[in-house]
Enzyme design. Structure first.
Site, short mmCIF file in Angstrom:
data_model
loop_
_atom_site.label_atom_id
_atom_site.label_comp_id
_atom_site.label_asym_id
_atom_site.label_seq_id
_atom_site.Cartn_x
_atom_site.Cartn_y
_atom_site.Cartn_z
N ARG A 245 0.82 -1.21 0.00
CA ARG A 245 0.00 0.00 0.00
C ARG A 245 0.86 1.27 0.00
NH1 ARG A 245 -4.40 -2.13 4.54
NH2 ARG A 245 -5.13 -3.91 3.32
N ASP A 317 13.59 1.19 -11.27
CA ASP A 317 14.94 0.69 -11.02
C ASP A 317 14.80 -0.63 -10.26
OD1 ASP A 317 17.52 0.15 -10.33
OD2 ASP A 317 17.94 2.09 -9.41
#
Length: 899
Positions: A245, A317
């Site tokens: 979340r 990334d």
């Protein structure tokens, strides 16, 4: 001394009761002097607190940009480190009235608080930038805002502790809120949650969270936060070291130029398993996987068919090489297994200055949080992002706990108007006149006090960052309104003692709450008390240990109907109700039918629950009403059998007939039975559930619908238990005066992520439909029934071809079948997903005919739905469907396979 300075020209009130200053006494000497002061203020100008065109401060952007906060009102000085009382932060928030209020800090360092509930408050600015020393950390507990508005919160740190089980900060049904340059961490539930209570009628709107840090949610929950059913902008924030979340979103969301680091399970959650609609912009963000990221190849997770998302210019990334070198994955940033609906155009929301992800990353790392005076926690967290070394933690003490902070010394402020004497003298104001704080001598719209606060805050923004909002052209996107639909009946829960347990929560979030109830076995200290919280039992009477019990949802405390919970007992039972001992008066259903045992159960908040008891014989239907405490814990039910196991024989020879709306059932008597329990299912409620308890081996079920197909099963009960279910009997009656309905039109078949969705035009005068499926060249078989002109086939296999047809049945009988739909290819994943992603899903799920290198996950077997047996804190991976008893498969001329 704690003072609140009012914008009135009357004598300012002094909360501590100390005498006012000499200047204050002079101001009250006479109306002539008051008139002179009023004329002087008029000449210099006064700011307009209600100017809708004026941003909250320079640099405010997004939905909450125009929040006025405490502009033009009184000033409250925080001077005390006590938990409550004059001068405390608790007092500053809870005593705010109708007059706008700006809260300033005369002390810095850690300010311990109790839990603070802020309800129905408005027009408050919390100016953390005024704190001396190392700034302010609000420490040790949480703040919950309900039904509040016009809130500006700036340059503060909010850090909870593993000793408190809650969100670090929580907003519910709040509007016009601006959170800027603040830090939130160490929540044991969520860290920062912002939501509407009623998802069907959201009240939370016009909110912005900007330049802030949401970090280090504590295990075992470790959640960044629920940001659901709002209109909200979130930009230039850092989510770091939260398992899930980051955030979880529903409703309207503009998520721009944020950095998300080291999500354990999930980063940005695009709706999750809920059917609630969502509309998100995910633009210019930087997602950096960390040591705990189990799926570093994605940044947007757990989509669904009801969530639309615009994905543009994000960086991911995922290589964990210690260097920030993300790439733009395009729409592949979305989890392939559970995609949302990717749209081509950005939703038109109030704009923010959108930078490249690389530039935004640098700005967030250097300027998010209370960047005027970062403490060692925020410095450690941001360094952990830069070097990809930060990890998810269990306890704040794992990383050194609360750092030592310099409390500092506040500058002299003689008139207590929130502006230091030196600043007032420098800017031509009177340090002995507390009324000049609300003047606007430069006519920029901001008060003199706001000019001072804005000057303090300005270094917290990057050099050269635009401080004026972008013009907003056009009409903001408004989510379309969905027609109201009756929720489908949920499956009853079943235990060994409590059978056919039905939760009927009529509150605004009742359907979601009901999914968090469950029947549990073997009650023990350490068990979770509720399905939507992380509190645990700490003390249980020895005689109840090992019992079956019903775990509730705390949020069902808001339900006010008389049948919130109902079930029957399979054997003679002592039914205990553990009721929050803080509630007074107690509900009437409890005091009239149950006896106070004088014993308690406790949890780790700590909350004590008083135990009430009622003894009932086998087969009794137990009905419980409202909790009678809307802000406390919900009641818990414990079931303690009073007789040894002694299961009767299964009823045999179940028969019956049906005519004129009444089904007459009969069966062979069972020698050792004391009662019989009758279960029923039908097309419009396909879950087998209790309908009656009978003293005799017969039962008449009245008020039935012509054309509806019903199935009945019977069990025998005695003091020691309930038998297995009898064989089913299916009954339907028709009205000979009516004709069979017309055949339905050809159904439309649409493949989705986990299913094939069917729909067809409604047929008049029907009570239901029968859905049939065949392979490319095979025979049709009934796969289900529906009371509505739609059906979702969740048993379809990927890379398969199917044909579908439908019959309608009504009071006069069953129609001829429709013509079959064209062949529909079921697919795992979005219909827009690539062949490569579909193949990867097939390999992962291990579909028949494919070799799978790992065991097939359970969530591959069904659509991800949440069963009533799992708390919200344990919903990954999505569980398989409930195994509640249901209608059996029918022969070719009877009722079909019920789901």
């Amino acid at each position: 001394m704690t003072e609140v300075r009012s914008m009135s020209t009357e004598r300012p009130r002094t909360v501590t009761g100390r005498p006012a200053s000499a200047v204050t006494r002079l101001l009250a000497l006479g109306s002539a002097l008051c008139l002179v002061i009023a004329l002087a203020l008029a000449a210099t100008g006064r700011a307009h607190a209600d100017d809708p065109r004026l941003p909250a401060f320079p640099g405010a952007e997004g939905y909450g940009a125009m929040t006025a906060g405490g502009r033009g009102g009184e000033v409250y000085h925080v001077t005390s480190r006590e938990l409550t009382g004059p001068g405390t932060f608790h007092d500053a928030l809870t005593t705010a009235g109708s007059t706008p209020r700006t809260i300033v800090f005369d002390i810095g360092g850690q300010l311990p608080i109790p839990q603070i509930i802020v309800r129905n408050k408005s027009k408050i600015t919390i100016a953390g930038q005024t704190a001396p020393g190392d700034g302010v950390t609000i420490a040790g507990n949480n703040i919950r805002f309900y039904d509040s508005s016009q809130l500006v919160i700036r340059y503060l740190r909010f850090r909870m502790t593993d000793k408190v089980h809650d969100d670090t900060m929580y907003f519910e049904n709040c509007h016009d809120v601006m959170v800027d340059h603040s830090s939130f961490s160490w929540g044991s539930d969520e860290v920062l949650s912002i939501k509407s209570k009623d998802y069907d009628n959201p009240q939370s709107k016009n909110l912005t969270v900007q330049w802030s840090i949401v970090s280090e949610g504590l295990l075992t929950h470790s959640m960044g936060g629920l940001v659901e059913m709002n209109t909200i902008s979130m930009h230039h924030n850092l989510y770091a070291d939260n398992n899930d979340r980051n955030p979880k979103t529903k409703g309207v969301m503009d998520f721009v130029n944020n950095v998300v680091y080291n999500w354990g399970g999930f980063a940005y959650v695009a709706g999750g398993e809920s059917g609630t609609n969502g509309y998100g912009n995910v633009v210019g963000n930087y997602f950096v996987a960390g040591p705990n990221s189990t799926e570093p190849q994605y940044g947007v997770f757990r989509g669904n068919e009801n969530y639309q998302v615009y994905l543009h210019d994000n960086r991911l990334d995922s290589n964990l090489n210690g260097v920030i070198d993300g790439v733009d994955p395009g729409t592949k940033i979305m989890e392939a297994d559970r995609p949302s609906v990717v749209v081509d155009n950005r939703f038109n929301y109030p704009p923010v200055h959108t930078e490249s992800p690389e530039r935004a990353y640098r700005h967030v790392i250097n300027y998010a949080g209370d960047s005027l005076r970062r403490d060692t926690v925020d410095r450690r967290v941001t360094a952990g992002v830069q070097h990809q070394t930060g990890v998810i933690i269990d306890d704040e003490n794992d990383v050194g706990g609360f750092p030592k902070l310099d409390p500092g010394t506040a500058p002299k402020d003689t008139d207590r108007d929130g502006m230091p004497d030196a600043w007032e003298l420098k800017h031509g104001l009177d340090p002995n006149d507390d009324q000049d704080r609300n003047a606007d001598r430069n006519h920029n719209g901001y008060t003199e006090l706001e000019d001072y606060l804005n000057q303090l805050a300005a270094p917290g923004f990057p050099s050269g960052y635009p401080m004026t909002p972008l013009p907003f052209d056009g009409t903001p996107f408004e989510p379309p309104s969905d027609p109201a639909e009756e929720p489908e009946p949920s499956a009853p829960l079943n235990g060994e003692v409590a059978r056919s347990v039905t939760v009927n929560d009529t509150s605004s979030t009742g359907t979601e709450n009901a999914a968090d109830w469950s029947v549990q076995s073997d009650l023990q200290v350490g068990d979770l008390t509720d399905g939507d919280r992380d509190y645990r039992f700490t003390d249980i009477p020895a005689g109840l240990l090992g019992s079956e019990w019903i775990r509730p949802a705390v949020e069902s405390r808001a339900a006010d109907n008389d049948d919130v919970l109902s079930f029957h007992v399979s054997r003679d039972t002592d039914v205990y109700v553990a009721h929050d001992d803080r509630i007074s008066p107690r509900p009437g259903w409890l005091t009239s039918d149950y006896q106070d045992t004088g014993t308690m159960i406790t949890d780790d908040q700590p909350v004590s629950y008083r135990l009430f008891k009622r003894t009932v014989p086998a087969g009794t239907r137990v009905v419980m009403g409202p909790n009678a405490g809307g802000t406390t814990m919900n009641y818990i039910v414990i079931l303690h059998p009073t007789s040894p196991d002694s299961t009767p024989a299964t009823p045999a020879a179940v028969g019956g007939d049906i005519a004129t709306g009444t089904a007459n059932l009969h069966w062979d008597a069972v020698a050792d039975a004391t009662r019989y329990v009758v279960y029923r299912s039908s097309v419009d409620d396909q879950h087998l559930r209790w309908v009656a308890t009978s003293e005799e081996p017969q039962f008449s079920d009245k008020g039935l619908t012509a054309g509806m197909q019903y199935s009945y099963r019977v069990a025998a009960v005695n003091a020691g238990g309930e038998s297995t279910l009898s064989d089913p009997i299916e009954l339907t009656f028709h009205d000979s005066s009516k004709e069979s309905p017309a055949a339905p039109a050809v159904p439309q078949a649409q493949p989705h992520s986990y299913s094939v969705e069917l729909s067809w035009p409604k047929v008049d005068d029907v009570v239901g439909y029968s859905i049939q499926r065949a392979g490319a060249d095979g025979e049709f078989t009934v796969i289900g029934h529906s009371a509505e002109p739609s059906f979702t086939d969740t048993s379809a296999q990927p890379s398969s071809h199917y044909r579908y047809r439908v019959t309608a049945f009504g009071a006069g009988g069953e129609s001829a079948p429709s013509r079959s739909a064209r062949k529909a290819r079921s697919q795992c994943g979005s219909r827009h997903s690539s062949r490569r992603s579909q193949q990867s899903i097939i390999r992962r799920c291990g579909w028949p005919g494919r070799r799978s290198p790992t065991p097939r996950p359970t969530w591959c077997n069904a659509r991800p739905t949440t069963t009533a047996s799992s708390p919200r804190s344990a919903r990954r991976p999505p569980p398989t469907s409930s195994t509640t008893p249901s209608m059996p498969a029918r022969p070719a001329t009877a009722i079909g396979s019920w789901r």
